[in-house]
Motif scaffolding. Structure first.
Motif, PDB file in Angstrom:
ATOM      1  N   SER A  10       0.827  -1.209   0.000  1.00 13.29           N
ATOM      2  CA  SER A  10       0.000   0.000   0.000  1.00 13.29           C
ATOM      3  C   SER A  10       0.859   1.256   0.000  1.00 13.29           C
ATOM      4  CB  SER A  10      -0.957   0.000   1.184  1.00 13.29           C
ATOM      5  OG  SER A  10      -0.234   0.013   2.393  1.00 13.29           O
ATOM      6  N   LEU A  11       1.990   1.248   0.666  1.00 16.46           N
ATOM      7  CA  LEU A  11       2.905   2.388   0.638  1.00 16.46           C
ATOM      8  C   LEU A  11       3.495   2.578  -0.757  1.00 16.46           C
ATOM      9  CD1 LEU A  11       4.362   4.564   2.283  1.00 16.46           C
ATOM     10  CD2 LEU A  11       6.174   2.905   2.679  1.00 16.46           C
ATOM     11  N   SER A  12       3.822   1.491  -1.425  1.00 15.79           N
ATOM     12  CA  SER A  12       4.349   1.577  -2.790  1.00 15.79           C
ATOM     13  C   SER A  12       3.300   2.108  -3.758  1.00 15.79           C
ATOM     14  CB  SER A  12       4.819   0.203  -3.260  1.00 15.79           C
ATOM     15  OG  SER A  12       5.839  -0.283  -2.441  1.00 15.79           O
ATOM     16  N   LEU A  13       2.065   1.645  -3.640  1.00 20.22           N
ATOM     17  CA  LEU A  13       0.993   2.130  -4.505  1.00 20.22           C
ATOM     18  C   LEU A  13       0.701   3.609  -4.253  1.00 20.22           C
ATOM     19  CD1 LEU A  13      -1.472  -0.879  -4.513  1.00 20.22           C
ATOM     20  CD2 LEU A  13      -0.009  -0.089  -6.372  1.00 20.22           C
ATOM     21  N   ALA A  14       0.738   4.034  -3.013  1.00 22.94           N
ATOM     22  CA  ALA A  14       0.514   5.445  -2.694  1.00 22.94           C
ATOM     23  C   ALA A  14       1.640   6.313  -3.251  1.00 22.94           C
ATOM     24  CB  ALA A  14       0.397   5.634  -1.186  1.00 22.94           C
ATOM     25  N   ALA A  15       2.868   5.825  -3.173  1.00 23.40           N
ATOM     26  CA  ALA A  15       4.000   6.578  -3.724  1.00 23.40           C
ATOM     27  C   ALA A  15       3.893   6.697  -5.237  1.00 23.40           C
ATOM     28  CB  ALA A  15       5.314   5.898  -3.326  1.00 23.40           C
ATOM     29  N   LEU A  16       3.434   5.654  -5.916  1.00 27.43           N
ATOM     30  CA  LEU A  16       3.243   5.717  -7.359  1.00 27.43           C
ATOM     31  C   LEU A  16       2.125   6.683  -7.741  1.00 27.43           C
ATOM     32  CD1 LEU A  16       3.606   2.051  -8.628  1.00 27.43           C
ATOM     33  CD2 LEU A  16       4.903   4.029  -9.360  1.00 27.43           C
TER      34      LEU A  16
END
Length: 84
Positions: A10-16
């Motif tokens: 979820s952190l990776s998706l939010a950063a993208l």
């Protein structure tokens, strides 16, 4: 272990999702867009359409006071819509 993987995902998706784009407010942004010649948009163009196109101006369609100067060309220059 699952919570760590889910949190990392979820952190990776939010950063993208929240990086990389400025929403079109850049000072040096291009003033035109082209989609394979089928549709072409020029912002603040104010130049006359050529003689080999069917030109339609927005002041012919309806009355308006604030023109943007945009020009939309359709079908490789066959139809030109002018907002001035």
């Amino acid at each position: 272990m699952r919570i760590k993987i889910l949190a990392l995902l979820s952190l990776s998706l939010a950063a993208l999702a929240f990086t990389g784009c400025d929403g079109g407010t850049a000072q040096m942004a291009p003033k035109e867009a082209n989609l394979l010649g089928i549709a072409s948009i020029e912002r603040e163009s104010y130049e006359n359409a050529g003689v080999a196109t069917f030109a339609v101006s927005t002041d012919e369609l309806y009355s308006r006071k604030n023109f943007s100067g945009d020009k939309v060309t359709l079908l490789w220059g066959l139809i030109t819509l002018q907002d001035y």
